[in-house]
Design a protein around this motif. Structure first.
Motif, mmCIF file in Angstrom:
data_model
loop_
_atom_site.group_PDB
_atom_site.id
_atom_site.type_symbol
_atom_site.label_atom_id
_atom_site.label_comp_id
_atom_site.label_asym_id
_atom_site.label_seq_id
_atom_site.Cartn_x
_atom_site.Cartn_y
_atom_site.Cartn_z
ATOM 1 N N LEU A 103 -0.471 13.827 6.095
ATOM 2 C CA LEU A 103 -0.250 12.675 7.357
ATOM 3 C C LEU A 103 -1.584 12.165 7.867
ATOM 4 O O LEU A 103 -1.523 10.922 8.199
ATOM 5 N N GLU A 104 -2.476 13.084 8.069
ATOM 6 C CA GLU A 104 -3.816 12.610 8.782
ATOM 7 C C GLU A 104 -5.002 12.840 7.962
ATOM 8 O O GLU A 104 -4.792 14.031 7.584
ATOM 9 N N TRP A 105 -5.635 12.135 7.627
ATOM 10 C CA TRP A 105 -6.828 12.157 6.694
ATOM 11 C C TRP A 105 -7.908 11.506 7.045
ATOM 12 O O TRP A 105 -7.931 10.363 7.376
ATOM 13 N N PRO B 74 0.977 -1.114 -0.185
ATOM 14 C CA PRO B 74 -0.052 -0.061 0.150
ATOM 15 C C PRO B 74 0.952 1.293 -0.019
ATOM 16 O O PRO B 74 2.105 1.235 0.786
ATOM 17 N N VAL B 75 0.281 2.268 -0.671
ATOM 18 C CA VAL B 75 1.145 3.703 -0.800
ATOM 19 C C VAL B 75 0.452 4.896 -0.108
ATOM 20 O O VAL B 75 -0.879 4.697 0.051
ATOM 21 N N PHE B 76 0.978 5.889 0.250
ATOM 22 C CA PHE B 76 0.229 6.925 1.014
ATOM 23 C C PHE B 76 1.179 8.152 0.719
ATOM 24 O O PHE B 76 2.215 8.129 0.170
ATOM 25 N N THR B 77 0.467 9.200 0.547
ATOM 26 C CA THR B 77 0.883 10.470 0.318
ATOM 27 C C THR B 77 0.423 11.592 1.312
ATOM 28 O O THR B 77 -0.343 11.263 2.276
ATOM 29 N N LYS B 78 0.861 12.702 1.218
ATOM 30 C CA LYS B 78 0.309 13.873 2.194
ATOM 31 C C LYS B 78 -1.343 13.925 1.877
ATOM 32 O O LYS B 78 -1.740 13.904 0.819
ATOM 33 N N ARG C 40 7.448 -2.807 3.705
ATOM 34 C CA ARG C 40 7.005 -2.790 2.364
ATOM 35 C C ARG C 40 6.985 -4.354 1.857
ATOM 36 O O ARG C 40 5.642 -5.077 1.412
ATOM 37 N N THR D 159 -4.058 7.739 10.020
ATOM 38 C CA THR D 159 -2.702 8.448 9.709
ATOM 39 C C THR D 159 -2.016 7.268 8.858
ATOM 40 O O THR D 159 -2.482 6.080 8.737
ATOM 41 N N VAL D 160 -0.734 7.941 8.400
ATOM 42 C CA VAL D 160 0.207 7.105 7.567
ATOM 43 C C VAL D 160 0.875 6.210 8.585
ATOM 44 O O VAL D 160 1.356 6.767 9.574
#
Ligand code: 6GU
Length: 238
Positions: free
Chosen positions: A199-201, A193-197, A222, A205-206
Motif C-alpha cells: 500500500l505504501e512504497w 494507472p494500476v497499483f498492487t501491494k 478509472r 501511497t495507492v
C-alpha cells in the motif's frame, strides 16, 4: 504441454536475418508454437538466390541513396512459401510507407488462417513484387508508426505478438484482452494507472478510492484517469 492436432494459425516469415525472429520461441508466442496452436516457419531469403554472392539487392532505377531488394528472390521465395490456394492467407509486408498498424488491424489479422511476412531491408522491395502478389493473395503493407527501422523483422515480431495473443486459447484469462488500452471496452482510451501491494512504497501511497471497496467509484475514477491520460498523451488526430 499437450499438443493440438490442427494449428489455429500458420505463420511464415521470410527474411535475410532469420535469427532476428528467434524471440518467437519465447514467452506466450513461444508457448503457442510449442503447443501446436500456432505453426511457424522462418525462411532465409538467400535460399532463393542463385549467384555465388547470394545477392538480394541492387541499385535503384532513377538513382538515389541506398539499395533496393531485387524482385527475383522474393518472387521465388513467395512462390515456394504460399500455397496454390491462398484463401484465408494474408501477405504482410512491413514498411514505413504502409498503412498504420492498429488494434483493429490486429483483430482482423487474427481471423486469418495464414500470415506470410515478407521482411524487407535497405530501401525496400522492388514494387513489382507487391503488384504481382496483390493479384494472387490478400496483401497488406503495414507500418508500425512514423519512424524508421532498419528492416521489417522487428515490425513482424510486434505484429505477430499482437495477433497471436488474440487467438482463442492463447491467453489464459480472456478478460485481460478486453480491459486494455485501445480495446472497445474503454472506447479506444489509454489504460488507467494500476497499483498492487504494498500500500505504501518509497513514501508513495495507492489512491484511496482503489482500497475503498466502492466499485462504482472505482470505475468512475478509472474512466476519468483514462480520459485524462488520453487527452494528455494521445489526443485524437484532426
Ligand atoms: Cl513496418 N518497417 C520499417 N522498416 N520501418 C518501420 C516500420 C516498418 N514501421 C515503422 N517504421
Amino acid at each position: 504441454m499437450t499438443s493440438s492436432p490442427t494449428p489455429l494459425m500458420r505463420l511464415d516469415v521470410i527474411s535475410i536475418f532469420p535469427d532476428y525472429l528467434s524471440p518467437l520461441s519465447l514467452s506466450l508466442v513461444g508457448k503457442a508454437i510449442a503447443s501446436g496452436l500456432v505453426g511457424l516457419g522462418v525462411h532465409d531469403l538467400r535460399d532463393w538466390t542463385h549467384d555465388r554472392h547470394r545477392t538480394v539487392d541492387d541499385t535503384p532505377y532513377g538513382g538515389g541513396a541506398g539499395m533496393v531488394m531485387k524482385p527475383e528472390p522474393w518472387g521465388e521465395a513467395l512462390d515456394a512459401v504460399l500455397d496454390d490456394d491462398t484463401e484465408g492467407t494474408t501477405l504482410v509486408v512491413p514498411t514505413p510507407s504502409g498503412v498504420p498498424y492498429t488494434q483493429s488491424l490486429a483483430a482482423e489479422l487474427a481471423t486469418r488462417k495464414r500470415l506470410v511476412f515478407a521482411c524487407g531491408r535497405y530501401e525496400g522491395i522492388d514494387a513489382r513484387v507487391m503488384t504481382h502478389f496483390r493479384d494472387r493473395v490478400d496483401t497488406q503493407e503495414i507500418s508500425l508508426g512514423d519512424y524508421v527501422l532498419n528492416g521489417g523483422e522487428v515490425a513482424a515480431l510486434a505484429i505477430i505478438e499482437s495477433v497471436v495473443r488474440l487467438l482463442p486459447g492463447v491467453i489464459g484469462n480472456p478478460e485481460s484482452l478486453v480491459e486494455e488500452s485501445h480495446s472497445p471496452d474503454l472506447d479506444g482510451l489509454l489504460e488507467y494507472p494500476v497499483f498492487t501491494k504494498p500500500l505504501e512504497w518509497r513514501g508513495l501511497t495507492v489512491p484511496d478510492v482503489l482500497v475503498s471497496g466502492h466499485h462504482a467509484r472505482i470505475s468512475a475514477w478509472r474512466r476519468e484517469q483514462a480520459e485524462q491520460l488520453t487527452s494528455d498523451r494521445h489526443p485524437p488526430a484532426v
